[in-house]
Write an enzyme that holds these catalytic residues in place. Structure first.
Site, PDB file in Angstrom:
ATOM      1  N   ARG A 168       6.334 -14.722  -8.675  1.00 27.50           N
ATOM      2  CA  ARG A 168       4.968 -14.208  -8.855  1.00 27.50           C
ATOM      3  C   ARG A 168       4.409 -14.601 -10.223  1.00 27.50           C
ATOM      4  O   ARG A 168       3.221 -14.890 -10.354  1.00 27.50           O
ATOM      5  CB  ARG A 168       4.954 -12.686  -8.679  1.00 27.50           C
ATOM      6  CG  ARG A 168       5.121 -12.282  -7.200  1.00 27.50           C
ATOM      7  CD  ARG A 168       5.479 -10.832  -7.047  1.00 27.50           C
ATOM      8  NE  ARG A 168       4.415  -9.938  -7.428  1.00 27.50           N
ATOM      9  CZ  ARG A 168       4.604  -8.660  -7.763  1.00 27.50           C
ATOM     10  NH1 ARG A 168       5.810  -8.144  -7.756  1.00 27.50           N
ATOM     11  NH2 ARG A 168       3.567  -7.916  -8.081  1.00 27.50           N
ATOM     12  N   ARG A 185       9.287   0.115 -11.338  1.00 30.00           N
ATOM     13  CA  ARG A 185       8.128   0.621 -10.579  1.00 30.00           C
ATOM     14  C   ARG A 185       8.556   1.186  -9.233  1.00 30.00           C
ATOM     15  O   ARG A 185       9.293   0.567  -8.485  1.00 30.00           O
ATOM     16  CB  ARG A 185       7.145  -0.530 -10.381  1.00 30.00           C
ATOM     17  CG  ARG A 185       5.934  -0.144  -9.576  1.00 30.00           C
ATOM     18  CD  ARG A 185       4.771  -1.027  -9.884  1.00 30.00           C
ATOM     19  NE  ARG A 185       4.844  -2.320  -9.226  1.00 30.00           N
ATOM     20  CZ  ARG A 185       3.865  -3.207  -9.268  1.00 30.00           C
ATOM     21  NH1 ARG A 185       2.772  -2.969  -9.957  1.00 30.00           N
ATOM     22  NH2 ARG A 185       3.995  -4.361  -8.651  1.00 30.00           N
ATOM     23  N   ARG A 193       9.012  -1.747  -4.350  1.00 26.00           N
ATOM     24  CA  ARG A 193       8.386  -2.820  -3.563  1.00 26.00           C
ATOM     25  C   ARG A 193       9.352  -3.990  -3.446  1.00 26.00           C
ATOM     26  O   ARG A 193      10.021  -4.346  -4.396  1.00 26.00           O
ATOM     27  CB  ARG A 193       7.102  -3.275  -4.266  1.00 26.00           C
ATOM     28  CG  ARG A 193       5.927  -2.416  -3.930  1.00 26.00           C
ATOM     29  CD  ARG A 193       4.727  -2.702  -4.796  1.00 26.00           C
ATOM     30  NE  ARG A 193       4.366  -4.115  -4.937  1.00 26.00           N
ATOM     31  CZ  ARG A 193       3.268  -4.513  -5.581  1.00 26.00           C
ATOM     32  NH1 ARG A 193       2.451  -3.633  -6.128  1.00 26.00           N
ATOM     33  NH2 ARG A 193       2.986  -5.793  -5.680  1.00 26.00           N
ATOM     34  N   ARG A 232      -7.915 -14.216  -7.525  1.00 28.52           N
ATOM     35  CA  ARG A 232      -6.632 -14.763  -7.974  1.00 28.52           C
ATOM     36  C   ARG A 232      -6.570 -16.281  -7.868  1.00 28.52           C
ATOM     37  O   ARG A 232      -5.559 -16.869  -8.242  1.00 28.52           O
ATOM     38  CB  ARG A 232      -5.531 -14.186  -7.098  1.00 28.52           C
ATOM     39  CG  ARG A 232      -4.618 -13.164  -7.775  1.00 28.52           C
ATOM     40  CD  ARG A 232      -3.682 -12.661  -6.710  1.00 28.52           C
ATOM     41  NE  ARG A 232      -2.493 -12.033  -7.171  1.00 28.52           N
ATOM     42  CZ  ARG A 232      -2.292 -10.721  -7.158  1.00 28.52           C
ATOM     43  NH1 ARG A 232      -3.243  -9.899  -6.795  1.00 28.52           N
ATOM     44  NH2 ARG A 232      -1.142 -10.229  -7.537  1.00 28.52           N
ATOM     45  N   LYS A 239      -2.982  -3.202 -14.299  1.00 29.20           N
ATOM     46  CA  LYS A 239      -4.347  -3.257 -13.755  1.00 29.20           C
ATOM     47  C   LYS A 239      -4.614  -2.076 -12.824  1.00 29.20           C
ATOM     48  O   LYS A 239      -5.660  -1.438 -12.886  1.00 29.20           O
ATOM     49  CB  LYS A 239      -4.567  -4.578 -12.978  1.00 29.20           C
ATOM     50  CG  LYS A 239      -4.286  -5.829 -13.797  1.00 29.20           C
ATOM     51  CD  LYS A 239      -4.594  -7.105 -13.023  1.00 29.20           C
ATOM     52  CE  LYS A 239      -3.705  -7.373 -11.815  1.00 29.20           C
ATOM     53  NZ  LYS A 239      -2.290  -7.667 -12.146  1.00 29.20           N
TER      54      LYS A 239
HETATM   55  P1  AMP Z   1      -0.588  -6.971  -6.227  1.00 26.04           P
HETATM   56  O1  AMP Z   1      -0.363  -5.582  -5.761  1.00 26.04           O
HETATM   57  O2  AMP Z   1      -1.964  -7.207  -6.770  1.00 26.04           O
HETATM   58  O3  AMP Z   1       0.487  -7.447  -7.187  1.00 26.04           O
HETATM   59  O4  AMP Z   1      -0.484  -7.907  -4.934  1.00 26.04           O
HETATM   60  C1  AMP Z   1       0.702  -7.972  -4.170  1.00 26.04           C
HETATM   61  C2  AMP Z   1       0.704  -9.237  -3.344  1.00 26.04           C
HETATM   62  O5  AMP Z   1      -0.409  -9.221  -2.433  1.00 26.04           O
HETATM   63  C3  AMP Z   1       0.559 -10.528  -4.115  1.00 26.04           C
HETATM   64  O6  AMP Z   1       1.795 -10.988  -4.641  1.00 26.04           O
HETATM   65  C4  AMP Z   1       0.021 -11.453  -3.037  1.00 26.04           C
HETATM   66  O7  AMP Z   1       1.014 -11.839  -2.128  1.00 26.04           O
HETATM   67  C5  AMP Z   1      -0.944 -10.533  -2.300  1.00 26.04           C
HETATM   68  N1  AMP Z   1      -2.307 -10.543  -2.907  1.00 26.04           N
HETATM   69  C6  AMP Z   1      -2.943  -9.502  -3.511  1.00 26.04           C
HETATM   70  N2  AMP Z   1      -4.155  -9.865  -3.919  1.00 26.04           N
HETATM   71  C7  AMP Z   1      -4.299 -11.176  -3.577  1.00 26.04           C
HETATM   72  C8  AMP Z   1      -5.327 -12.128  -3.755  1.00 26.04           C
HETATM   73  N3  AMP Z   1      -6.479 -11.827  -4.385  1.00 26.04           N
HETATM   74  N4  AMP Z   1      -5.119 -13.381  -3.266  1.00 26.04           N
HETATM   75  C9  AMP Z   1      -3.989 -13.711  -2.617  1.00 26.04           C
HETATM   76  N5  AMP Z   1      -2.977 -12.868  -2.441  1.00 26.04           N
HETATM   77  C10 AMP Z   1      -3.111 -11.600  -2.904  1.00 26.04           C
END
Ligand code: AMP
Length: 215
Positions: A171, A127, A160, A88, A13
């Site tokens: 996740r 990554r 990360r 989400r 994404k």
């Molecule tokens: P991402 O980079 O989108 O994979 O997000 C990394 C982490 O940030 C996720 O595993 C969540 O802990 C948090 N996070 C990101 N976006 C959201 C969201 N819309 N709602 C809740 N937690 C989020």
């Protein structure tokens, strides 16, 4: 044009959002990036979010909604935006509908990037991201020119914490339990929902995405 980039962690994404930002001037809004920035800056919000993120859990809706509201308010004069990693949860999706109705900027389409679990685990394991500018690389599909060094700013690359295998599994479970229902929410509504296979080279996915969006 406002588009939601939907899909499991590691579906691509962020990469596709970056390409849309370059080619179509759609601002990429990534809640994960916004949160990581807050963590790097050591803000109170960042400190609260970090423990959820490190555990692979979702950050509470109220925190995310405050962050997204502020960011959407900055998109006034822009051509449009792509949302990466938001909404989400169902409450986030409903709150987004209300915010965008107020702004009169509806979502044009939802693009679901479909990738199987095996590829996700492999991708997230490969990554690497820049500690300074946040640029993301993948040792298999999109490596930096020099191993361990960011092409853009020359800083060191790190993995990360939430890309560690145990956390990735969590996740994926969270995605299935809390995020997948959001896709059903959109499927029942009026916004077109398109599924694109994300298990292909970055350029091919971008080509299909642009065609689907009529760009
Ligand atoms: P991402 O980079 O989108 O994979 O997000 C990394 C982490 O940030 C996720 O595993 C969540 O802990 C948090 N996070 C990101 N976006 C959201 C969201 N819309 N709602 C809740 N937690 C989020």
């Amino acid at each position: 044009m406002n588009v939601i980039l939907f899909g499991p962690p590691g579906a691509g994404k962020g990469t596709q959002g970056d390409l849309l930002a370059k080619s179509a001037e759609l601002r990429k809004i990534s809640t994960g990036d916004l949160l990581r920035e807050a963590v790097r800056d050591g803000t109170p919000l960042g400190q609260e979010a970090k423990r959820y993120m490190d555990a692979g859990e979702l950050v509470p809706d109220q925190v995310i909604l405050g962050l997204i509201k502020e960011t959407l308010a900055e998109t006034g004069g822009q051509k449009g935006f792509s949302l990466d990693g938001f909404p989400r949860t169902l409450p986030q999706a409903r709150a987004l509908d209300v915010m965008l109705a107020e702004m009169k900027r509806p979502i044009s389409a939802v693009a679901m990037l479909d990738v199987n679990d095996e590829s996700i685990v492999k991708r997230l394991g490969g990554r690497w991201s820049c500690q300074q500018c946040g640029a993301v690389y993948n040792q298999f599909s999109d490596p930096p020119k020099k191993t361990g060094i960011c092409d853009k700013c020359g800083y060191g690359l790190v993995q990360r914490k939430d890309d560690e295998p145990g956390t990735v599994q969590r996740r994926l479970d969270v995605y299935r339990q809390q995020t997948a229902p959001v896709l059903e929410y959109y499927r029942k509504g009026v916004t077109p929902v398109h599924t694109i296979s994300g298990d292909r080279p970055i350029e091919e996915v971008q080509f299909d995405l642009r065609r689907m969006l009529g760009l």
